[in-house]
Design an enzyme around this catalytic site. Sequence first.
Site, short mmCIF file in Angstrom:
data_model
loop_
_atom_site.label_atom_id
_atom_site.label_comp_id
_atom_site.label_asym_id
_atom_site.label_seq_id
_atom_site.Cartn_x
_atom_site.Cartn_y
_atom_site.Cartn_z
N ASP A 138 -11.10 3.50 -1.38
CA ASP A 138 -11.69 2.59 -0.74
C ASP A 138 -13.24 2.37 -0.78
O ASP A 138 -13.95 3.55 -1.08
CB ASP A 138 -11.45 2.70 0.75
CG ASP A 138 -9.97 2.58 1.29
OD1 ASP A 138 -9.00 2.52 0.49
OD2 ASP A 138 -9.54 2.56 2.48
N ASP A 176 0.89 -1.11 0.09
CA ASP A 176 0.12 0.07 -0.06
C ASP A 176 0.89 1.20 -0.09
O ASP A 176 1.71 1.21 0.74
CB ASP A 176 -0.96 -0.05 1.28
CG ASP A 176 -2.16 0.93 1.36
OD1 ASP A 176 -1.94 1.81 0.37
OD2 ASP A 176 -2.83 0.68 2.30
C1 GLA Z 1 -5.40 2.29 2.87
C2 GLA Z 1 -5.99 1.33 1.78
C3 GLA Z 1 -7.13 0.15 2.70
C4 GLA Z 1 -6.32 -0.23 3.90
C5 GLA Z 1 -5.94 0.85 4.81
C6 GLA Z 1 -5.03 0.41 5.84
O1 GLA Z 1 -6.39 3.16 3.03
O2 GLA Z 1 -6.80 1.73 0.76
O3 GLA Z 1 -7.56 -0.80 1.98
O4 GLA Z 1 -5.40 -1.04 3.48
O5 GLA Z 1 -4.80 1.52 4.09
O6 GLA Z 1 -4.49 1.48 6.66
#
Ligand code: GLA
Length: 402
Positions: free
Chosen positions: A223, A153
């Site tokens: 998200d 990520d």
């Molecule tokens: C980001 C990602 C999520 C999750 C969070 C964790 O927002 O897009 O899917 O993994 O980080 O902190």
Amino acid sequence: MPQSRLGLACHALLALGLMLSPRVFALPAATPAATPPMGWNSWNWFADKVTDQDVRKAADLIVTSGMRAAGYVYVNIDDTWEGERDATGVIHPNAKFPDMKALADYVHSRGLKLGIYSSPGPLTCANFAGSYGHEQQDAATYAGWGVDYVKYDLCSFRDVLDKAGITDLDERDRRIRAAYAKMHEAIVATGRPMVYSLCQYGFDSVWTWGASVGANLWRTTGDTSTDYDRIVVIALTQIGLGRYAGPGHWNDPDILEVGNGKLTHDEDQSHMTLWAMLAAPLLAGNNLTRMSDAVRDVLTNREVIAIDQDPLGSQVRVIRQEGPVLIWSRPLADGSLAFAVFNIGTDRASLRGLQRDVLQAGAPPGAVARDLWAGRTLKSLRDLDGLTVPSHGVLLLRLKRP
Ligand code: GLA
């Protein structure tokens, strides 16, 4: 988002979708992620609260609920498992995860696979330790634990670029791609197969380069949330991206919210259908300890999953939109056709002209229509006309050779 804004977004994206058609890649069955990965991810429900016990319980419930038998295999620990690095730089889990190897063994003993999460930056999105400067070490640690899937990520890697004074956008993109390639190489060097999942929210048209840095899937959006409009808007932004995906490398519109928040049964079915028509990874994100039968039935509908997992790996084609009714199709490996009608409006919709749409979409001659959510075979295509779809509901058909 009010329906009118949603409608506008649909119209804009419809044009794009009609212009682009899916491209199909054929790879051997042994390819990692030959079909979109299926499993469960801790983030949407547990977020930073997830513990070893939650993950073990999730693994148990994936088995006992029938999810494993339906194809859900990966049990993915998202952010907040990370602890300190020791004097040699090796990462250790925090107190919520006392023994990651033992947890991996447990998950494997249930016939499942374990996923883990990190960042190319020094910190993850939740401010835990990332892999920056420790890529080989971390990949080796994951391999030693028995990890089968890595979600990587972007998070604080952008701060690294800021601190280095790199403002040129092309150079920033190049460095981000290099950071993703670096972890891929580190994973390959371990000799342990691990599905590699990029998470950088669709920036820099990741679908055009994700496969070249070794990704098996790449997030195409921000998200998901437990808001129906958000789910629909995310799905609409996927139209046209199918040509970049296929066996081994997939567009990832994020973890499912089926069973979470205030999504209704119709909305859960629509969410699952949107993801199936998009050949999206199916990573359940709900609390399995309190899963209703209705939610389990949505997540484990074998005929719907078979659309998602179709080996051809083609993605949606937009047939048409009429007001709040969206009509999508997807060709399948056995020559049959998946055909979905979504009603994103606030009133029940009466469907007209579906027989014509089905034929125009390429249904095989003399096709037999199977209604996958109702679990019934229609007597004749004539039965399609006169059907209605509730607000936020969906009709999903598989049109098969007679
Ligand atoms: C980001 C990602 C999520 C999750 C969070 C964790 O927002 O897009 O899917 O993994 O980080 O902190």
